[in-house]
Write a protein that holds these residues in place. Structure first.
Motif, PDB file in Angstrom:
ATOM      1  N   LEU A 420       0.834  -1.206   0.000  1.00 51.77           N
ATOM      2  CA  LEU A 420       0.000   0.000   0.000  1.00 51.77           C
ATOM      3  C   LEU A 420       0.871   1.259   0.000  1.00 51.77           C
ATOM      4  O   LEU A 420       0.587   2.226  -0.711  1.00 51.77           O
ATOM      5  CB  LEU A 420      -0.931  -0.012   1.211  1.00 51.77           C
ATOM      6  CG  LEU A 420      -2.042  -1.082   1.181  1.00 51.77           C
ATOM      7  CD1 LEU A 420      -2.728  -1.167   2.532  1.00 51.77           C
ATOM      8  CD2 LEU A 420      -3.057  -0.778   0.073  1.00 51.77           C
ATOM      9  N   THR A 421       1.932   1.237   0.802  1.00 54.80           N
ATOM     10  CA  THR A 421       2.834   2.394   0.861  1.00 54.80           C
ATOM     11  C   THR A 421       3.566   2.592  -0.455  1.00 54.80           C
ATOM     12  O   THR A 421       3.637   3.709  -0.989  1.00 54.80           O
ATOM     13  CB  THR A 421       3.849   2.213   2.006  1.00 54.80           C
ATOM     14  OG1 THR A 421       3.149   2.065   3.242  1.00 54.80           O
ATOM     15  CG2 THR A 421       4.789   3.401   2.083  1.00 54.80           C
ATOM     16  N   GLN A 422       4.130   1.504  -0.993  1.00 53.06           N
ATOM     17  CA  GLN A 422       4.891   1.583  -2.239  1.00 53.06           C
ATOM     18  C   GLN A 422       4.000   2.037  -3.391  1.00 53.06           C
ATOM     19  O   GLN A 422       4.390   2.899  -4.195  1.00 53.06           O
ATOM     20  CB  GLN A 422       5.502   0.209  -2.562  1.00 53.06           C
ATOM     21  CG  GLN A 422       6.177   0.104  -3.917  1.00 53.06           C
ATOM     22  CD  GLN A 422       7.501   0.824  -3.960  1.00 53.06           C
ATOM     23  OE1 GLN A 422       8.073   1.121  -2.921  1.00 53.06           O
ATOM     24  NE2 GLN A 422       7.983   1.132  -5.157  1.00 53.06           N
ATOM     25  N   ALA A 423       2.800   1.490  -3.484  1.00 52.15           N
ATOM     26  CA  ALA A 423       1.903   1.852  -4.584  1.00 52.15           C
ATOM     27  C   ALA A 423       1.436   3.293  -4.480  1.00 52.15           C
ATOM     28  O   ALA A 423       1.218   3.956  -5.497  1.00 52.15           O
ATOM     29  CB  ALA A 423       0.700   0.912  -4.595  1.00 52.15           C
ATOM     30  N   ALA A 424       1.279   3.792  -3.257  1.00 47.81           N
ATOM     31  CA  ALA A 424       0.865   5.185  -3.085  1.00 47.81           C
ATOM     32  C   ALA A 424       1.985   6.145  -3.480  1.00 47.81           C
ATOM     33  O   ALA A 424       1.737   7.199  -4.077  1.00 47.81           O
ATOM     34  CB  ALA A 424       0.449   5.427  -1.635  1.00 47.81           C
ATOM     35  N   ARG A 447      -8.746  -5.101  -3.550  1.00 50.23           N
ATOM     36  CA  ARG A 447      -9.877  -4.180  -3.399  1.00 50.23           C
ATOM     37  C   ARG A 447      -9.411  -2.820  -2.905  1.00 50.23           C
ATOM     38  O   ARG A 447      -9.877  -1.776  -3.379  1.00 50.23           O
ATOM     39  CB  ARG A 447     -10.912  -4.776  -2.451  1.00 50.23           C
ATOM     40  CG  ARG A 447     -11.630  -6.020  -2.984  1.00 50.23           C
ATOM     41  CD  ARG A 447     -12.792  -6.422  -2.075  1.00 50.23           C
ATOM     42  NE  ARG A 447     -13.426  -7.657  -2.530  1.00 50.23           N
ATOM     43  CZ  ARG A 447     -13.122  -8.863  -2.072  1.00 50.23           C
ATOM     44  NH1 ARG A 447     -12.205  -8.992  -1.104  1.00 50.23           N
ATOM     45  NH2 ARG A 447     -13.731  -9.933  -2.550  1.00 50.23           N
ATOM     46  N   ARG A 448      -8.506  -2.817  -1.909  1.00 52.66           N
ATOM     47  CA  ARG A 448      -7.998  -1.545  -1.373  1.00 52.66           C
ATOM     48  C   ARG A 448      -7.282  -0.750  -2.462  1.00 52.66           C
ATOM     49  O   ARG A 448      -7.467   0.476  -2.585  1.00 52.66           O
ATOM     50  CB  ARG A 448      -7.017  -1.825  -0.224  1.00 52.66           C
ATOM     51  CG  ARG A 448      -7.659  -2.296   1.079  1.00 52.66           C
ATOM     52  CD  ARG A 448      -8.132  -1.098   1.919  1.00 52.66           C
ATOM     53  NE  ARG A 448      -7.044  -0.214   2.279  1.00 52.66           N
ATOM     54  CZ  ARG A 448      -6.272  -0.355   3.366  1.00 52.66           C
ATOM     55  NH1 ARG A 448      -6.473  -1.396   4.183  1.00 52.66           N
ATOM     56  NH2 ARG A 448      -5.332   0.514   3.645  1.00 52.66           N
ATOM     57  N   THR A 455      -4.098   3.943  -8.176  1.00 54.64           N
ATOM     58  CA  THR A 455      -3.901   2.561  -8.657  1.00 54.64           C
ATOM     59  C   THR A 455      -5.179   1.939  -9.215  1.00 54.64           C
ATOM     60  O   THR A 455      -5.253   0.731  -9.412  1.00 54.64           O
ATOM     61  CB  THR A 455      -3.344   1.690  -7.506  1.00 54.64           C
ATOM     62  OG1 THR A 455      -4.155   1.885  -6.328  1.00 54.64           O
ATOM     63  CG2 THR A 455      -1.914   2.051  -7.177  1.00 54.64           C
ATOM     64  N   ARG A 456      -6.180   2.761  -9.479  1.00 57.97           N
ATOM     65  CA  ARG A 456      -7.463   2.250  -9.956  1.00 57.97           C
ATOM     66  C   ARG A 456      -7.332   1.619 -11.333  1.00 57.97           C
ATOM     67  O   ARG A 456      -7.997   0.639 -11.652  1.00 57.97           O
ATOM     68  CB  ARG A 456      -8.476   3.400  -9.986  1.00 57.97           C
ATOM     69  CG  ARG A 456      -9.866   2.996 -10.450  1.00 57.97           C
ATOM     70  CD  ARG A 456     -10.810   4.182 -10.354  1.00 57.97           C
ATOM     71  NE  ARG A 456     -10.883   4.667  -8.978  1.00 57.97           N
ATOM     72  CZ  ARG A 456     -11.098   5.940  -8.633  1.00 57.97           C
ATOM     73  NH1 ARG A 456     -11.237   6.860  -9.581  1.00 57.97           N
ATOM     74  NH2 ARG A 456     -11.154   6.293  -7.367  1.00 57.97           N
ATOM     75  N   GLY A 479     -11.354  -7.935  -8.316  1.00 57.17           N
ATOM     76  CA  GLY A 479     -10.853  -6.935  -9.253  1.00 57.17           C
ATOM     77  C   GLY A 479      -9.600  -7.337 -10.004  1.00 57.17           C
ATOM     78  O   GLY A 479      -8.986  -6.504 -10.685  1.00 57.17           O
ATOM     79  N   PHE A 480      -9.199  -8.598  -9.915  1.00 58.45           N
ATOM     80  CA  PHE A 480      -8.033  -9.053 -10.673  1.00 58.45           C
ATOM     81  C   PHE A 480      -8.382  -9.192 -12.148  1.00 58.45           C
ATOM     82  O   PHE A 480      -9.490  -9.612 -12.502  1.00 58.45           O
ATOM     83  CB  PHE A 480      -7.541 -10.409 -10.149  1.00 58.45           C
ATOM     84  CG  PHE A 480      -6.768 -10.307  -8.857  1.00 58.45           C
ATOM     85  CD1 PHE A 480      -7.375 -10.578  -7.640  1.00 58.45           C
ATOM     86  CD2 PHE A 480      -5.434  -9.950  -8.859  1.00 58.45           C
ATOM     87  CE1 PHE A 480      -6.674 -10.487  -6.449  1.00 58.45           C
ATOM     88  CE2 PHE A 480      -4.721  -9.867  -7.685  1.00 58.45           C
ATOM     89  CZ  PHE A 480      -5.340 -10.129  -6.472  1.00 58.45           C
TER      90      PHE A 480
END
Length: 507
Positions: A420-424, A447-448, A455-456, A479-480
């Motif tokens: 989550l941190t890296q993707a943000a 989902r998050r 990252t949508r 969502g994969f």
């Protein structure tokens, strides 16, 4: 006519052992309070007191004054005098090459003595040039040996400690395996250091036999890029390729040419801060094929630039030596390029302004029609930014290395929180998620990430040991975009990436 007494004084100035007494004699002869002799490795460079003279206190404005002397042959100035806490008059005379300068404090020589000194100074300057060159080479060698000792002590320390751990008593299986792995890693590192030393010795000594055949320099660059890609990816560099459409055939040893280009690329990656830019270009220039590696890294100081390909020469390193290695790569590059009948050069606008290395090799004409341009790996615009999330670090690391070696920019983390941190912070284009994560399963993580604007629009790939219909349905609901079952085939994964067309990230 040169006075006999003045000629005798200059004879004293010729040797470091008598130079101090010669400077005192010249001051007494000319009526000056003090005479100093300065020298530099190159015209207009930094000037230092000649060997054999006592060190001086700081003298603001001295270097600017000395450079004015070299520019005009002589100059006058008022300089601070640390010994008297006051200013004093100074007169400097430089040789015609601008490498040596005599400075008279307190009194200028008369016109007749100036003419005689001007005639004697070139002989003194030639002697000083040899001394300065020898002193510089000795200094670089000493610095290299000190750095080599540092590099060898680093792996010796954990090896020594591992031996002491084994002496403590019977070790359990896990501790024994860990200790053996430490020893193996450090021995491998030491072997690599020693191999570098032996390699540069063999090449610079002309003991390497080159197996010369025809090669396309674009393919050579592509192979070198495979070797350098892991380091480039690890430091998040932005890589740009610009390859000519003209024939880029050269005659040489393919293995050694790959070594040349890989050394230049690794050098650029080591000395460029994270998220920097590296560009590699292959182009025709008349009867030569030119390969250029540019970076936005730490650059090269002007004083170091003429010596970057010399043995025992290195730029400034950080105290922790994060770049590693022995700094022999550029000396090896020059020797190998020269053995191929080519030239290599370096350019930089100064510290902090990046570097550019250029290799020129003779173009070799293939028999018959010109060779078609080879199929090359994609440039940056065609690569995918991929984030792998797997709590099995070995699995994540090896997959990242594999994909990185095939032209993609890959990062990996071992937890959902880190993902989550890296993707943000740096949204990827593709996310490869393990399902069985300890802190949050892959479905919830997907989902998050899908809910976050950054990252949508990513492409989501589930990489899991669960391959049943239920697991695939849950992946789709989470969502994969794709569901792959472990162990995944490398070529299968690459084929999937080849057909991906991720939507651009939102503004």
């Amino acid at each position: 006519m040169i006075p006999f007494e003045l000629a005798g004084i200059f004879a004293q100035l010729q040797t470091p052992e008598q130079r101090s007494s010669g400077a005192a004699a010249l001051a007494a002869y000319s009526g000056a309070r003090q005479v100093s002799l300065y020298s530099s490795e190159k015209p207009g460079g930094y000037f230092d007191l000649a060997p054999g003279l006592p060190r001086e206190g700081p003298r603001p404005g001295l270097q600017d004054f000395l450079r004015r002397c070299t520019a005009g042959g002589s100059a006058s100035a008022t300089l601070p005098d640390p010994e008297r806490d006051a200013d004093t008059s100074a007169y400097g005379m430089a040789d015609s090459e601008g490498r040596s300068i005599l400075v008279f404090l307190g009194q200028d020589p008369n016109q007749a003595d100036q003419r005689a000194i001007d005639a004697l100074l070139p002989l003194l300057s030639s002697k000083l040039a040899v001394e300065v060159c020898q002193s510089s080479a000795e200094r670089r060698k000493d610095e290299f040996l000190a750095m080599l000792a540092h590099e060898l002590r680093n792996p010796l320390a954990p090896i020594s400690m591992a031996a002491q751990v084994l002496k403590i008593g019977p070790a359990n299986g896990a501790r024994l395996e860990q200790t053996c792995q430490i020893i193996e890693r450090q021995v491998t590192h030491m072997t690599s250091l020693l191999d570098d030393l032996l390699d540069v010795s063999r090449v610079t000594g002309g003991k390497v036999v080159l197996d010369k055949t025809l090669h396309d320099l674009r393919q050579i660059a592509d192979q070198a890029l495979e070797q350098a890609r892991p380091l480039i990816n690890a430091r998040h560099h932005h890589l740009t390729l610009n390859f000519t459409q003209s024939d880029a055939t050269v005659c040489g040893d393919g293995t050694r040419l790959v070594q040349v280009v890989a050394n230049l690329l690794n050098n650029a990656a080591r000395y460029t801060a994270r998220d920097g830019d590296i560009a590699i270009t292959v182009a025709r220039d008349g009867e030569q094929v030119v390969l250029t590696v540019r970076d936005t890294g730490i650059g090269i100081a002007p004083a170091l630039l003429p010596h970057v390909f010399d043995l025992f020469t290195q730029g400034e390193r950080e105290a922790d030596r994060k770049q590693g290695g022995l700094g022999l790569g550029l000396a090896l590059v020059r020797s190998l390029v020269q053995r191929h009948g080519g030239q290599v050069s370096a350019r930089s606008r100064g510290l902090g302004k990046g570097s550019e290395f250029e290799v020129r090799l003779p173009h070799a004409q293939r028999e018959g029609a010109s060779a078609p341009a080879p199929e090359l790996r994609p440039a940056l615009d065609d690569t995918l930014d991929i984030l792998i999330v797997d709590d099995n670090e070995d699995a994540a690391c090896t997959l990242a290395d594999y994909l990185g070696a095939h032209g993609h920019a890959v990062h990996y983390v071992t937890s959902a929180g880190a993902a989550l941190t890296q993707a943000a912070n740096a949204p990827p284009r593709v996310l490869v998620l393990d399902i069985g994560l300890p802190d949050m399963d892959g479905y919830a993580l997907a989902r998050r990430l899908r809910a976050a604007p950054a990252t949508r629009h990513c492409v989501y790939i589930a990489l899991t040991g669960y391959g049943g219909a239920d697991a695939r349905e849950r992946s789709r609901e989470a969502g994969f975009d794709y569901h792959l079952t472990k162990p995944v085939s490398g070529p299968e994964l690459l084929a999937l990436f080849d057909k991906l067309a991720p939507a651009p990230l939102p503004n």
